[in-house]
Design an enzyme around this catalytic site. Structure first.
Site, PDB file in Angstrom:
ATOM      1  N   HIS A 346       0.796  -1.234   0.000  1.00  0.00           N
ATOM      2  CA  HIS A 346       0.000   0.000   0.000  1.00  0.00           C
ATOM      3  C   HIS A 346       0.820   1.271   0.000  1.00  0.00           C
ATOM      4  O   HIS A 346       0.250   2.355   0.121  1.00  0.00           O
ATOM      5  CB  HIS A 346      -0.920   0.048   1.221  1.00  0.00           C
ATOM      6  CG  HIS A 346      -2.028  -0.951   1.203  1.00  0.00           C
ATOM      7  ND1 HIS A 346      -3.247  -0.703   0.623  1.00  0.00           N
ATOM      8  CD2 HIS A 346      -2.097  -2.199   1.687  1.00  0.00           C
ATOM      9  CE1 HIS A 346      -4.024  -1.749   0.763  1.00  0.00           C
ATOM     10  NE2 HIS A 346      -3.346  -2.686   1.410  1.00  0.00           N
ATOM     11  N   LYS A 525      -8.284  13.773   4.428  1.00  0.00           N
ATOM     12  CA  LYS A 525      -7.377  12.619   4.403  1.00  0.00           C
ATOM     13  C   LYS A 525      -6.391  12.816   5.535  1.00  0.00           C
ATOM     14  O   LYS A 525      -6.366  13.871   6.165  1.00  0.00           O
ATOM     15  CB  LYS A 525      -6.649  12.520   3.058  1.00  0.00           C
ATOM     16  CG  LYS A 525      -6.048  13.861   2.580  1.00  0.00           C
ATOM     17  CD  LYS A 525      -5.376  13.737   1.225  1.00  0.00           C
ATOM     18  CE  LYS A 525      -6.329  13.789   0.054  1.00  0.00           C
ATOM     19  NZ  LYS A 525      -6.451  12.524  -0.649  1.00  0.00           N
ATOM     20  N   ARG A 526      -5.566  11.790   5.802  1.00  0.00           N
ATOM     21  CA  ARG A 526      -4.533  11.975   6.810  1.00  0.00           C
ATOM     22  C   ARG A 526      -3.658  13.170   6.450  1.00  0.00           C
ATOM     23  O   ARG A 526      -3.468  13.485   5.282  1.00  0.00           O
ATOM     24  CB  ARG A 526      -3.664  10.711   6.922  1.00  0.00           C
ATOM     25  CG  ARG A 526      -4.354   9.589   7.655  1.00  0.00           C
ATOM     26  CD  ARG A 526      -4.722   9.993   9.050  1.00  0.00           C
ATOM     27  NE  ARG A 526      -3.548   9.975   9.905  1.00  0.00           N
ATOM     28  CZ  ARG A 526      -3.348   9.114  10.890  1.00  0.00           C
ATOM     29  NH1 ARG A 526      -4.279   8.242  11.194  1.00  0.00           N
ATOM     30  NH2 ARG A 526      -2.252   9.147  11.599  1.00  0.00           N
ATOM     31  N   LYS A 531       0.967  14.458   0.961  1.00  0.00           N
ATOM     32  CA  LYS A 531      -0.389  14.772   0.500  1.00  0.00           C
ATOM     33  C   LYS A 531      -0.563  16.279   0.280  1.00  0.00           C
ATOM     34  O   LYS A 531      -1.520  16.730  -0.316  1.00  0.00           O
ATOM     35  CB  LYS A 531      -1.421  14.262   1.499  1.00  0.00           C
ATOM     36  CG  LYS A 531      -1.425  12.728   1.625  1.00  0.00           C
ATOM     37  CD  LYS A 531      -2.444  12.249   2.649  1.00  0.00           C
ATOM     38  CE  LYS A 531      -2.361  10.769   2.951  1.00  0.00           C
ATOM     39  NZ  LYS A 531      -3.074   9.925   1.979  1.00  0.00           N
ATOM     40  N   THR A 633      -8.577   6.459  -2.187  1.00  0.00           N
ATOM     41  CA  THR A 633      -9.922   5.915  -2.369  1.00  0.00           C
ATOM     42  C   THR A 633     -10.932   7.047  -2.169  1.00  0.00           C
ATOM     43  O   THR A 633     -12.012   7.025  -2.748  1.00  0.00           O
ATOM     44  CB  THR A 633     -10.215   4.780  -1.370  1.00  0.00           C
ATOM     45  OG1 THR A 633      -9.764   5.191  -0.071  1.00  0.00           O
ATOM     46  CG2 THR A 633      -9.525   3.498  -1.766  1.00  0.00           C
ATOM     47  N   LYS A 637     -14.528   8.273  -4.190  1.00  0.00           N
ATOM     48  CA  LYS A 637     -15.814   8.612  -3.558  1.00  0.00           C
ATOM     49  C   LYS A 637     -16.299   9.980  -4.045  1.00  0.00           C
ATOM     50  O   LYS A 637     -17.486  10.175  -4.308  1.00  0.00           O
ATOM     51  CB  LYS A 637     -15.664   8.613  -2.031  1.00  0.00           C
ATOM     52  CG  LYS A 637     -15.340   7.227  -1.469  1.00  0.00           C
ATOM     53  CD  LYS A 637     -14.848   7.279  -0.030  1.00  0.00           C
ATOM     54  CE  LYS A 637     -14.184   5.952   0.344  1.00  0.00           C
ATOM     55  NZ  LYS A 637     -13.389   6.026   1.580  1.00  0.00           N
TER      56      LYS A 637
HETATM   57  C1  NBG Z   1      -2.589   3.737   1.849  1.00  0.00           C
HETATM   58  C2  NBG Z   1      -2.178   4.641   0.685  1.00  0.00           C
HETATM   59  C3  NBG Z   1      -3.380   5.097  -0.107  1.00  0.00           C
HETATM   60  C4  NBG Z   1      -4.219   3.904  -0.507  1.00  0.00           C
HETATM   61  C5  NBG Z   1      -4.563   3.076   0.733  1.00  0.00           C
HETATM   62  C6  NBG Z   1      -5.350   1.845   0.380  1.00  0.00           C
HETATM   63  C7  NBG Z   1      -1.172   3.017   3.722  1.00  0.00           C
HETATM   64  C8  NBG Z   1       0.083   2.353   4.130  1.00  0.00           C
HETATM   65  N1  NBG Z   1      -1.376   3.164   2.423  1.00  0.00           N
HETATM   66  O1  NBG Z   1      -2.964   5.781  -1.259  1.00  0.00           O
HETATM   67  O2  NBG Z   1      -1.458   5.737   1.180  1.00  0.00           O
HETATM   68  O3  NBG Z   1      -5.399   4.313  -1.131  1.00  0.00           O
HETATM   69  O4  NBG Z   1      -3.385   2.666   1.377  1.00  0.00           O
HETATM   70  O5  NBG Z   1      -4.710   1.079  -0.578  1.00  0.00           O
HETATM   71  O6  NBG Z   1      -1.967   3.388   4.552  1.00  0.00           O
END
Ligand code: NBG
Length: 789
Positions: A346, A525-526, A531, A633, A637
């Site tokens: 991920h 988002k985080r 980001k 994701t 949405k």
């Molecule tokens: C996150 C990514 C995102 C991705 C999500 C689900 C982690 C380690 N990775 O870009 O930063 O959409 O995983 O795949 O949290």
């Protein structure tokens, strides 16, 4: 309806022991949840029976996070009980919304990774694939965020303080999980005698699919002591010491690590990982053996997906179960384990690729350490050209271990998968050219469109019929009406009504007044450097300065909304939060500009807040440095709900843009390849700032303390970072971001053109359903049959 009302009342009486006269909102919510749950349980038991009857292959999704959010509304939606529930509550003199909003948001995850796992569970149930989600039942999920003087404050989250309506405790589903101790050779095998032990106890939550046709299980493990407490010590009056074993054991499932993409070098984290992985493998082996299969047919019956490297210890653990405990030859055990296991990566961020020190692994899991070394040696012997090792310089690389022990490894967007092949896994990819596959992420349309956005959903159903919910690609039928004035008017009206709802909520919950006719420009988002929330806020500062200079230039009103948490130890991310809050304070109080530009940072962003914000958004901020966001994701949405994206060519943005059309997407910034070239340039940030007076002026304002009067130095860290190393190339992408934002202004000033583009985003986002993603995993990796077909 009368029946359903009777069921609610029955539960109020017999499950809660309450008289309707004295029932609280909590009591009613529980009663309603139990009434809904009864319907789920019937399907659930049928589905479990059907899986045993078919001796079916099961998918086991191992994930240290499941960000499931609230479940009541979701269950009602999937069972199509909405009318009955609303009606029954109405007859009881209760308000459905109030009851639904009483439920705590189960935040057993940090962000995208955990939410993806939750969407996958729902899609697995929708598709009728027998599956279990395995994770940890954290007592405290992700911390609760508030702001004090603009700074992030963290408080423990307490979702389990009240009774959880959805889970079933399983006192019989328990396993002893050991740590430490010694290993004795016994012929080819070894016997591991741990010196510390905790009990893993299962709690099951049924996950119901669309139309209630199938339900799978989310099985979360809770850590309990082997011995409740030390009675001898208690009787000696050592009360605290007597309770120590219990406290220690429970620590393992106490908290979710508030950590998204950075490594936590904590022993406890490794314990958590082994704890839930070992319990899950024992559980699935028990199920497999109860059906009387030959051990060698394990891969025909069991598919184990490792969601990132957190469950990577599953490789050596499964080898241990097969070799040490069941007597298979080591090589056979490795082969069988690999045929069962697959791994999803991920992130490519180096700091997020888990490593454990040899010393820690040897101490905590001595047998596994030896097995890892053997797996490593066997891999090296079979692939002489591969130079990568699992154990290197005293560290165990969990990404490499996962890769070596998996028969398939996948990335989460097309770009990310290609980058995996050319960067972190280059060497392993050369040795195993068929192993890496792509599975672009997806989101469940039930939660993220049908239930979160009833107005748009109704319009879609009126236009193309109801089948899109289970087959999202049908949204493409909307294309034919995307030029139709009446349809566009309805589409715009739905969005506008959602924006009014959000404005009202911002007023009542946060005391904020916003203009529903402004662009709702949202970044949720985080908080992470890559980001680039700081790129967004710098653009806001530059825009503010431009409006002040020329207030009558016909500016398109805009409300910038931020939401997201920073990991408690991630200081730069926390500085970004404080800067955004400081800028918001100054901008929102400016009488010259505030009717054109407002900045809001909503505290405690979570799944529930996302459900509120996304349907009401016009503009989706997906502005990461190209090459850094594995997929995203949230981006899906937003597009699905008719927001236009402003974004870089990163992660799944690339695929979103391909599908919705370049003319319906605001692209800016460098590509991943250009990013690398630019970074190699000396003083790239200085040059970018010198070439872009707006950026220079915005940074100057921050540096001079415009947003931190009395403490001009407060935000110097951010200014120095952007003007200096600027690893994430905020400065270099600024000018093009500004240009794209002004294109947004112009486009938004043409409401018809904007709505058409928004409608096309919805019409063309059908591919981003997690049903499609799960079908992809199933056909390329798991090969498990649906029991609904
Ligand atoms: C996150 C990514 C995102 C991705 C999500 C689900 C982690 C380690 N990775 O870009 O930063 O959409 O995983 O795949 O949290």
């Amino acid at each position: 309806m009368a029946d359903f009302r009777a069921e609610i009342l029955r539960h109020l009486t017999y499950s809660l022991g309450k008289d309707p006269e004295h029932a609280t909102t909590f009591d009613w919510r529980m009663a309603l949840s139990f009434a809904v749950r009864d319907r789920i349980v019937e399907r659930w038991i049928e589905a479990t029976r059907a899986s045993y009857r078919a001796r079916a292959k099961r998918v086991y999704y191992l994930s240290i996070e499941f960000l499931i959010g609230r479940l009541l509304q979701d269950a009602i939606t999937n069972l199509r009980l909405e009318d009955q529930a609303v009606g029954a509550l109405h007859e009881l003199g209760l308000d459905f919304e109030t009851i639904v909003h009483d439920e705590p948001d189960a935040a057993l995850g940090n962000g995208g990774l955990g939410r993806l796992a939750a969407c996958f569970l729902e899609s697995l149930s929708t598709l009728g694939v027998p599956a279990y989600g395995y994770g940890i039942r954290y007592e405290h999920g992700l911390f609760r965020q508030s702001f004090a003087g603009g700074r992030q404050m963290e408080d423990p989250e307490t979702w389990l303080q009240q009774r959880n309506a959805w889970e079933f405790e399983r006192p019989e589903a328990i396993f002893d999980i050991g740590f430490g101790g010694s290993v004795a050779e016994a012929g080819k095998q070894a016997v591991w005698t741990p010196d510390e032990c905790v009990v893993a106890q299962a709690y099951d939550t049924p996950i119901i699919g669309w139309q209630g046709r199938w339900a799978n299980t989310l099985r979360l493990w809770s850590a309990k002591p082997v011995q409740i407490f030390d009675l001898d010590r208690f009787n000696r009056g050592e009360f605290v010491a007597a309770a120590e074993p219990e406290a220690l054991a429970r620590t393992i499932s106490r908290v979710l690590y508030p950590d998204d993409t950075t490594e936590v070098g904590k022993e406890l984290r490794l314990k958590q990982e082994y704890f839930f992985t070992a319990a899950s493998l024992r559980d699935l082996m028990r199920r497999f053996e109860s059906e009387g299969h030959d051990l060698r047919t394990l891969p025909a019956k069991v598919a184990i997906q490792l969601n990132d490297t957190h469950p990577a210890i599953a490789g050596p653990e499964l080898v241990r179960l097969l070799h040490d405990e069941r007597g298979l030859e080591f090589d056979d055990a490795v082969e069988i384990a690999r045929s069962c296991l697959s791994y999803t990566n991920h992130t490519l961020l180096p700091e997020a690729l888990e490593c454990w020190s040899e010393a820690l692994m040897m101490r905590l899991l001595p047998r596994h350490f030896t097995l890892i070394e053997r797996i490593d040696a066997a891999h090296a012997a079979n692939h002489l050209r591969s130079k990568v090792k699992v154990v290197e310089q005293g560290e165990i690389k969990m990404g490499v271990l996962s890769f070596v022990m998996a028969h398939k490894v996948n990335g989460v967007s097309a770009l990310h998968t290609e980058l995996m092949k050319s960067t972190v896994f280059e060497d392993l990819h050369a040795a195993h050219p068929d192993r890496i596959v792509n599975q672009t992420n997806g989101v469940t349309p039930r939660r993220w469109l049908l239930s979160a956005n009833p107005r748009l959903s109704d319009l879609i159903t009126r236009t193309i019929g109801p089948d899109w919910v289970g087959d999202l690609e049908q949204l493409s039928q909307l294309e034919s009406v995307a030029g139709d004035a009446a349809f566009l008017a309805d589409f715009a009206a739905a969005k506008r009504a959602n924006k009014v709802d959000l404005s009202n909520w911002l007023g009542s919950a946060h005391g904020l007044r916003v203009d529903p006719d402004a662009i709702f420009d949202v970044q949720i988002k985080r908080i992470h450097e890559y980001k680039r929330q700081h790129l967004n806020i710098l653009e806001a500062i530059a825009l503010w300065q431009a409006i002040r200079k020329n207030p009558d230039a016909g500016w398109t009103p805009r409300v910038k909304i931020f939401g997201g948490k920073a990991a408690p130890g991630y200081f730069f991310a926390k500085d970004i939060i404080r800067l955004i809050n400081d800028v918001a304070t100054v901008l929102n109080a400016d009488p010259v500009t505030s009717s054109y530009l407002q900045v809001l940072f909503l505290p405690n962003y979570n799944v529930t807040m996302a459900e509120r914000l996304i349907p009401a958004s016009d503009l989706s901020e997906q502005i990461s440095t190209a090459g850094k966001e594995a997929s995203g994701t949230g981006n899906m949405k937003f597009a699905l709900n008719g927001a236009l994206t402003i974004g870089t060519l990163d992660g799944a943005n690339v695929e979103i843009r391909e599908r919705v059309g370049a003319e319906n997407f605001f692209l800016f910034g460098m590509t991943a390849v250009q990013v690398d070239a630019r970074r190699a340039l000396r003083d790239h940030a200085g040059q970018a700032i010198a070439a872009e007076p707006r950026l220079f002026a915005a940074l100057e304002a921050v540096r001079l303390g415009t947003f931190s009067p009395g403490e001009p130095g407060r935000h110097h860290g951010i200014v120095e970072n952007i003007s200096g190393p600027d690893y994430f190339l905020v400065a270099s992408d600024f000018a093009d971001y500004w240009r794209a934002q002004r294109d947004v202004d112009i486009a938004f000033a043409d409401p018809e053109g904007w709505t058409r583009a928004a409608a096309l985003n919805t019409a063309r986002s059908g591919w981003f359903s997690s049903d499609r993603t799960i079908r992809g995993y199933n056909s390329d990796i798991w090969h498990a049959a649906s029991l609904l077909d």
